[in-house]
Design a protein around this motif. Structure first.
Motif, PDB file in Angstrom:
ATOM      1  N   HIS A 242       0.849  -1.228   0.067  1.00  0.00           N
ATOM      2  CA  HIS A 242      -0.110  -0.050  -0.150  1.00  0.00           C
ATOM      3  C   HIS A 242       0.543   0.766  -0.055  1.00  0.00           C
ATOM      4  O   HIS A 242       1.951   1.147   0.291  1.00  0.00           O
ATOM      5  CB  HIS A 242      -0.864   0.021   1.350  1.00  0.00           C
ATOM      6  N   ASP A 244       0.672   5.010   1.580  1.00  0.00           N
ATOM      7  CA  ASP A 244       0.308   5.749   2.920  1.00  0.00           C
ATOM      8  C   ASP A 244      -0.552   6.368   2.575  1.00  0.00           C
ATOM      9  O   ASP A 244      -1.987   6.965   2.806  1.00  0.00           O
ATOM     10  CB  ASP A 244       1.276   5.942   4.216  1.00  0.00           C
ATOM     11  N   TYR A 248      -4.428   6.509   3.733  1.00  0.00           N
ATOM     12  CA  TYR A 248      -4.355   7.319   4.677  1.00  0.00           C
ATOM     13  C   TYR A 248      -4.891   8.761   4.972  1.00  0.00           C
ATOM     14  O   TYR A 248      -5.566   9.837   5.987  1.00  0.00           O
ATOM     15  CB  TYR A 248      -3.493   7.182   6.074  1.00  0.00           C
ATOM     16  N   HIS A 300       5.049  -0.213  -0.055  1.00  0.00           N
ATOM     17  CA  HIS A 300       5.547  -1.208   0.424  1.00  0.00           C
ATOM     18  C   HIS A 300       4.633  -1.870   1.399  1.00  0.00           C
ATOM     19  O   HIS A 300       3.888  -1.887   1.455  1.00  0.00           O
ATOM     20  CB  HIS A 300       6.087  -0.146   2.246  1.00  0.00           C
TER      21      HIS A 300
HETATM   22 FE   LIG Z   1       2.091   2.154   5.571  1.00  0.00          FE
END
Ligand SMILES: [Fe+2]
Ligand SMILES: O=C(O)CCC(=O)C(=O)O
Length: 331
Positions: A242, A244, A248, A300
Protein backbone atom coordinates in the motif's frame (compact mmCIF):
# COMPACT_ATOMS: atom_id res chain seq x y z
CA UNK A 1 20.02 -29.84 -12.15
CA UNK A 2 22.21 -31.66 -14.66
CA UNK A 3 24.70 -29.70 -16.68
CA UNK A 4 23.77 -29.44 -20.37
CA UNK A 5 25.90 -31.63 -22.63
CA UNK A 6 27.06 -30.25 -25.94
CA UNK A 7 28.62 -32.66 -28.49
CA UNK A 8 30.40 -35.82 -27.52
CA UNK A 9 31.56 -36.09 -23.95
CA UNK A 10 35.24 -35.50 -23.64
CA UNK A 11 36.93 -38.00 -21.40
CA UNK A 12 39.28 -36.39 -18.94
CA UNK A 13 42.95 -37.09 -19.35
CA UNK A 14 44.01 -40.27 -17.57
CA UNK A 15 40.42 -41.45 -16.92
CA UNK A 16 39.39 -45.04 -17.51
CA UNK A 17 37.35 -43.98 -20.52
CA UNK A 18 40.34 -42.26 -22.05
CA UNK A 19 42.39 -45.35 -21.50
CA UNK A 20 39.71 -47.53 -23.12
CA UNK A 21 39.53 -45.35 -26.20
CA UNK A 22 43.30 -45.17 -26.38
CA UNK A 23 44.88 -48.65 -26.62
CA UNK A 24 48.02 -46.79 -27.36
CA UNK A 25 51.39 -45.71 -26.21
CA UNK A 26 51.10 -45.47 -22.42
CA UNK A 27 48.89 -48.55 -21.89
CA UNK A 28 50.85 -50.59 -24.37
CA UNK A 29 54.16 -49.62 -22.92
CA UNK A 30 52.88 -50.47 -19.37
CA UNK A 31 51.78 -53.91 -20.59
CA UNK A 32 55.12 -54.44 -22.16
CA UNK A 33 56.97 -53.45 -19.05
CA UNK A 34 55.06 -55.80 -16.65
CA UNK A 35 53.09 -58.39 -18.54
CA UNK A 36 52.06 -60.44 -15.46
CA UNK A 37 50.96 -57.53 -13.36
CA UNK A 38 48.89 -55.88 -16.00
CA UNK A 39 45.38 -57.20 -15.31
CA UNK A 40 45.58 -56.75 -11.58
CA UNK A 41 47.16 -53.29 -11.70
CA UNK A 42 44.48 -51.99 -14.16
CA UNK A 43 41.77 -53.21 -11.74
CA UNK A 44 43.49 -51.34 -8.94
CA UNK A 45 43.56 -48.20 -11.04
CA UNK A 46 39.88 -48.55 -12.02
CA UNK A 47 38.53 -49.18 -8.50
CA UNK A 48 39.51 -45.78 -7.06
CA UNK A 49 38.30 -44.11 -10.26
CA UNK A 50 34.86 -45.69 -9.85
CA UNK A 51 34.80 -44.42 -6.28
CA UNK A 52 35.94 -41.00 -7.47
CA UNK A 53 33.13 -40.92 -10.05
CA UNK A 54 30.57 -41.91 -7.41
CA UNK A 55 31.80 -39.14 -5.17
CA UNK A 56 31.63 -36.63 -7.99
CA UNK A 57 28.08 -37.72 -8.78
CA UNK A 58 27.10 -37.40 -5.10
CA UNK A 59 28.74 -33.98 -4.87
CA UNK A 60 26.92 -32.77 -8.01
CA UNK A 61 23.59 -34.05 -6.64
CA UNK A 62 24.29 -32.36 -3.31
CA UNK A 63 25.11 -29.08 -5.04
CA UNK A 64 21.86 -29.29 -7.07
CA UNK A 65 19.84 -29.98 -3.92
CA UNK A 66 21.47 -27.04 -2.13
CA UNK A 67 20.79 -24.73 -5.08
CA UNK A 68 17.15 -25.85 -5.27
CA UNK A 69 16.72 -25.27 -1.51
CA UNK A 70 18.31 -21.83 -1.86
CA UNK A 71 15.99 -20.87 -4.72
CA UNK A 72 12.95 -22.15 -2.80
CA UNK A 73 13.99 -20.29 0.32
CA UNK A 74 14.49 -17.13 -1.72
CA UNK A 75 11.09 -17.42 -3.32
CA UNK A 76 9.31 -18.04 -0.01
CA UNK A 77 11.07 -15.51 2.18
CA UNK A 78 12.06 -13.09 -0.50
CA UNK A 79 8.67 -12.03 -1.76
CA UNK A 80 9.18 -11.61 -5.50
CA UNK A 81 12.49 -13.33 -5.23
CA UNK A 82 14.94 -10.45 -5.18
CA UNK A 83 15.46 -8.38 -2.07
CA UNK A 84 18.19 -6.15 -0.79
CA UNK A 85 18.57 -5.37 2.88
CA UNK A 86 18.38 -1.65 3.56
CA UNK A 87 18.78 -2.14 7.30
CA UNK A 88 20.03 -5.41 8.71
CA UNK A 89 18.80 -6.48 12.14
CA UNK A 90 22.29 -6.70 13.62
CA UNK A 91 23.67 -3.36 12.42
CA UNK A 92 23.36 -0.28 14.57
CA UNK A 93 22.68 2.54 12.15
CA UNK A 94 23.58 6.08 13.05
CA UNK A 95 21.51 7.15 10.08
CA UNK A 96 21.04 5.85 6.56
CA UNK A 97 19.13 7.92 4.05
CA UNK A 98 18.23 7.08 0.48
CA UNK A 99 16.68 9.79 -1.68
CA UNK A 100 14.09 8.70 -4.25
CA UNK A 101 12.25 10.88 -6.79
CA UNK A 102 8.94 12.17 -5.44
CA UNK A 103 5.76 10.75 -6.97
CA UNK A 104 3.01 13.05 -8.20
CA UNK A 105 0.75 12.10 -5.28
CA UNK A 106 1.43 15.38 -3.50
CA UNK A 107 0.25 17.47 -6.48
CA UNK A 108 -3.40 16.62 -5.86
CA UNK A 109 -3.13 17.87 -2.27
CA UNK A 110 -2.79 21.37 -0.92
CA UNK A 111 0.91 22.25 -0.75
CA UNK A 112 2.55 23.71 2.32
CA UNK A 113 5.82 25.35 1.34
CA UNK A 114 8.71 24.33 3.53
CA UNK A 115 6.93 21.11 4.50
CA UNK A 116 5.19 19.28 1.63
CA UNK A 117 7.79 16.89 0.23
CA UNK A 118 10.07 18.23 -2.51
CA UNK A 119 12.81 15.91 -1.41
CA UNK A 120 11.50 12.36 -1.04
CA UNK A 121 13.14 9.28 0.30
CA UNK A 122 13.50 6.89 3.16
CA UNK A 123 15.73 6.75 6.18
CA UNK A 124 16.55 4.38 9.00
CA UNK A 125 18.20 5.24 12.29
CA UNK A 126 19.01 3.38 15.49
CA UNK A 127 20.38 6.50 17.13
CA UNK A 128 17.20 8.41 17.93
CA UNK A 129 15.40 6.09 20.35
CA UNK A 130 17.34 3.96 22.82
CA UNK A 131 16.61 0.29 23.29
CA UNK A 132 15.55 1.09 26.84
CA UNK A 133 13.04 3.68 25.62
CA UNK A 134 11.79 1.10 23.14
CA UNK A 135 11.39 -1.44 25.93
CA UNK A 136 9.41 1.05 28.05
CA UNK A 137 7.25 2.13 25.11
CA UNK A 138 6.58 -1.50 24.32
CA UNK A 139 5.33 -2.09 27.86
CA UNK A 140 2.70 0.63 27.23
CA UNK A 141 1.56 -1.34 24.19
CA UNK A 142 1.56 -4.60 26.14
CA UNK A 143 -0.53 -3.13 28.96
CA UNK A 144 -3.08 -1.61 26.60
CA UNK A 145 -3.34 -4.59 24.32
CA UNK A 146 -3.69 -7.00 27.26
CA UNK A 147 -7.14 -5.44 27.72
CA UNK A 148 -8.25 -6.62 24.30
CA UNK A 149 -6.62 -7.97 21.19
CA UNK A 150 -7.89 -9.09 17.84
CA UNK A 151 -9.07 -12.65 17.17
CA UNK A 152 -6.89 -12.46 14.06
CA UNK A 153 -3.17 -11.83 13.91
CA UNK A 154 -3.10 -8.02 14.02
CA UNK A 155 -4.14 -5.86 16.97
CA UNK A 156 -3.92 -2.11 17.33
CA UNK A 157 -3.99 0.37 20.17
CA UNK A 158 -4.45 4.04 19.37
CA UNK A 159 -3.86 6.21 22.42
CA UNK A 160 -5.15 9.28 20.55
CA UNK A 161 -8.59 8.07 19.52
CA UNK A 162 -8.72 5.30 22.14
CA UNK A 163 -9.27 2.61 19.48
CA UNK A 164 -8.39 -0.86 20.72
CA UNK A 165 -8.85 -4.15 18.84
CA UNK A 166 -11.15 -6.54 20.66
CA UNK A 167 -12.17 -9.79 18.97
CA UNK A 168 -13.33 -8.85 15.50
CA UNK A 169 -14.04 -5.21 16.36
CA UNK A 170 -12.67 -2.13 18.06
CA UNK A 171 -13.72 -0.49 21.30
CA UNK A 172 -12.95 2.96 22.61
CA UNK A 173 -10.55 2.35 25.45
CA UNK A 174 -11.37 5.63 27.20
CA UNK A 175 -15.12 5.10 27.01
CA UNK A 176 -15.00 1.39 27.75
CA UNK A 177 -12.69 1.55 30.75
CA UNK A 178 -13.46 5.13 31.89
CA UNK A 179 -11.48 6.19 34.96
CA UNK A 180 -9.87 2.76 35.17
CA UNK A 181 -7.55 3.84 32.36
CA UNK A 182 -5.58 5.70 35.02
CA UNK A 183 -4.89 2.38 36.75
CA UNK A 184 -3.59 0.98 33.50
CA UNK A 185 -1.34 3.73 32.20
CA UNK A 186 0.73 6.24 34.14
CA UNK A 187 1.52 9.88 33.47
CA UNK A 188 5.15 8.74 32.83
CA UNK A 189 3.91 6.44 30.08
CA UNK A 190 2.21 9.32 28.30
CA UNK A 191 5.21 11.60 28.83
CA UNK A 192 7.49 8.98 27.31
CA UNK A 193 5.14 8.62 24.34
CA UNK A 194 5.24 12.40 23.78
CA UNK A 195 9.06 12.52 24.09
CA UNK A 196 9.48 9.72 21.60
CA UNK A 197 7.09 11.41 19.15
CA UNK A 198 9.07 14.64 19.48
CA UNK A 199 12.43 12.95 18.83
CA UNK A 200 11.08 11.16 15.76
CA UNK A 201 9.61 14.43 14.46
CA UNK A 202 13.01 16.16 14.79
CA UNK A 203 14.78 13.30 13.00
CA UNK A 204 12.34 13.48 10.08
CA UNK A 205 12.61 17.26 9.81
CA UNK A 206 16.40 17.07 9.79
CA UNK A 207 16.54 14.31 7.16
CA UNK A 208 14.20 16.12 4.78
CA UNK A 209 15.56 19.61 5.42
CA UNK A 210 12.32 21.07 6.78
CA UNK A 211 11.39 22.75 10.02
CA UNK A 212 10.09 20.41 12.74
CA UNK A 213 7.47 23.01 13.64
CA UNK A 214 5.90 22.70 10.17
CA UNK A 215 5.01 19.06 10.91
CA UNK A 216 1.85 18.00 12.72
CA UNK A 217 1.12 14.64 14.19
CA UNK A 218 -1.77 13.06 12.30
CA UNK A 219 -4.07 10.09 12.60
CA UNK A 220 -3.95 7.21 12.75
CA UNK A 221 -0.89 7.04 14.97
CA UNK A 222 -1.02 3.69 16.74
CA UNK A 223 0.69 0.67 18.27
CA UNK A 224 0.54 -2.60 16.39
CA UNK A 225 0.98 -6.11 17.70
CA UNK A 226 1.23 -8.83 15.09
CA UNK A 227 1.48 -12.57 15.51
CA UNK A 228 1.02 -15.58 13.24
CA UNK A 229 -2.67 -16.21 14.06
CA UNK A 230 -4.76 -16.46 10.92
CA UNK A 231 -6.60 -13.31 9.86
CA UNK A 232 -10.31 -13.16 10.80
CA UNK A 233 -11.29 -9.82 9.32
CA UNK A 234 -9.89 -7.41 6.73
CA UNK A 235 -8.37 -5.41 9.63
CA UNK A 236 -6.02 -8.33 10.29
CA UNK A 237 -4.65 -8.27 6.75
CA UNK A 238 -1.65 -6.07 7.34
CA UNK A 239 0.57 -7.63 4.67
CA UNK A 240 -0.91 -5.96 1.54
CA UNK A 241 1.24 -3.56 -0.42
CA UNK A 242 0.00 0.00 0.00
CA UNK A 243 0.80 3.68 -0.25
CA UNK A 244 0.20 5.49 3.04
CA UNK A 245 -0.89 8.74 1.38
CA UNK A 246 -3.56 6.80 -0.49
CA UNK A 247 -4.57 4.61 2.47
CA UNK A 248 -4.62 7.35 5.11
CA UNK A 249 -4.96 10.60 3.11
CA UNK A 250 -3.42 13.04 5.54
CA UNK A 251 0.02 11.41 5.81
CA UNK A 252 2.98 13.27 4.33
CA UNK A 253 5.71 11.60 6.34
CA UNK A 254 5.36 8.15 7.89
CA UNK A 255 7.54 6.77 10.62
CA UNK A 256 7.71 3.40 12.27
CA UNK A 257 9.33 2.78 15.59
CA UNK A 258 10.07 -0.89 16.08
CA UNK A 259 9.72 -2.36 19.53
CA UNK A 260 10.90 -5.92 19.01
CA UNK A 261 13.72 -7.71 17.27
CA UNK A 262 13.43 -9.59 14.00
CA UNK A 263 14.51 -13.23 14.44
CA UNK A 264 14.80 -12.91 18.24
CA UNK A 265 11.18 -12.07 19.00
CA UNK A 266 9.52 -13.03 15.72
CA UNK A 267 10.14 -14.43 12.26
CA UNK A 268 8.81 -13.05 8.97
CA UNK A 269 7.43 -9.53 9.50
CA UNK A 270 10.15 -7.62 7.69
CA UNK A 271 9.18 -4.27 6.23
CA UNK A 272 9.61 -4.03 2.48
CA UNK A 273 9.81 -1.10 0.08
CA UNK A 274 8.46 -2.54 -3.17
CA UNK A 275 10.55 -1.72 -6.18
CA UNK A 276 11.12 -3.02 -9.65
CA UNK A 277 14.33 -4.93 -9.68
CA UNK A 278 14.82 -5.55 -5.99
CA UNK A 279 12.67 -4.86 -2.96
CA UNK A 280 14.44 -3.13 -0.09
CA UNK A 281 13.86 -4.58 3.34
CA UNK A 282 14.09 -3.06 6.77
CA UNK A 283 14.59 -5.68 9.44
CA UNK A 284 12.89 -4.51 12.62
CA UNK A 285 15.03 -3.98 15.68
CA UNK A 286 13.87 -2.53 19.01
CA UNK A 287 14.52 1.22 18.96
CA UNK A 288 14.91 1.35 15.18
CA UNK A 289 13.11 4.23 13.49
CA UNK A 290 12.27 3.89 9.83
CA UNK A 291 10.77 6.95 8.15
CA UNK A 292 9.79 7.91 4.64
CA UNK A 293 7.70 10.23 2.54
CA UNK A 294 4.18 8.78 2.36
CA UNK A 295 3.56 8.90 -1.42
CA UNK A 296 3.76 6.08 -3.93
CA UNK A 297 7.53 6.56 -4.23
CA UNK A 298 7.45 4.49 -1.06
CA UNK A 299 5.02 1.69 -1.87
CA UNK A 300 5.52 -0.89 0.87
CA UNK A 301 4.26 -3.94 2.68
CA UNK A 302 4.98 -6.03 5.75
CA UNK A 303 5.79 -9.71 5.33
CA UNK A 304 3.52 -12.12 7.15
CA UNK A 305 4.70 -12.85 10.65
CA UNK A 306 5.54 -16.55 10.82
CA UNK A 307 6.19 -16.97 14.53
CA UNK A 308 6.45 -14.88 17.71
CA UNK A 309 5.07 -11.40 18.28
CA UNK A 310 6.04 -8.18 16.54
CA UNK A 311 5.42 -4.78 18.15
CA UNK A 312 5.71 -1.43 16.41
CA UNK A 313 4.31 2.11 16.53
CA UNK A 314 3.22 3.90 13.38
CA UNK A 315 3.74 7.63 13.93
CA UNK A 316 2.49 9.83 11.11
CA UNK A 317 2.95 13.50 10.27
CA UNK A 318 1.12 15.89 8.01
CA UNK A 319 1.96 19.32 6.70
CA UNK A 320 -1.68 20.38 6.88
CA UNK A 321 -2.47 21.87 10.30
CA UNK A 322 -6.17 21.09 9.72
CA UNK A 323 -5.28 17.39 9.84
CA UNK A 324 -3.13 17.67 12.94
CA UNK A 325 -3.98 15.86 16.17
CA UNK A 326 -2.90 16.55 19.73
CA UNK A 327 -0.67 14.33 21.85
CA UNK A 328 -2.65 12.00 24.07
CA UNK A 329 -3.07 13.03 27.70
CA UNK A 330 -4.06 10.96 30.67
CA UNK A 331 -7.22 12.60 31.96
FE1 LIG B 1 2.05 1.72 5.64
O1 LIG C 1 4.62 -2.04 10.86
C1 LIG C 1 5.20 -1.78 9.81
O2 LIG C 1 6.38 -2.10 9.59
C2 LIG C 1 4.49 -1.02 8.71
C3 LIG C 1 3.11 -0.62 9.04
C4 LIG C 1 2.47 0.16 7.93
O3 LIG C 1 2.80 0.03 6.78
C5 LIG C 1 1.43 1.11 8.25
O4 LIG C 1 1.07 1.25 9.42
O5 LIG C 1 0.94 1.79 7.32
Amino acid sequence: MAPQRRGAPKAPEGSGAAERRRPNSQAVSRRMRCPQLCTCSMKNVRAPRETQRKWLRAAALGACAALTALLLWGSLGGDDGVTEVLAHRSEVLLGRFIEVPCSEDYDSHRRFEGCSPRKCGRGVTDAVITRDEARRIRSIAEKGLSLGGSDGGASILDLHSGALSVGRHFVNLYRYFGDKVQNIFSEEDFQLYRDVRQKVQLAIAQAFGISASSLYLTKPTFFSRINSTEARTAHDEYWHAHVDKVTYGSFDYTSLLYLSDYLDDFGGGRFMFMEEGANKTVEPRAGRVSFFTSGSENLHRVEKVLWGTRYAVTIAFTCNPDHGIADPVLT
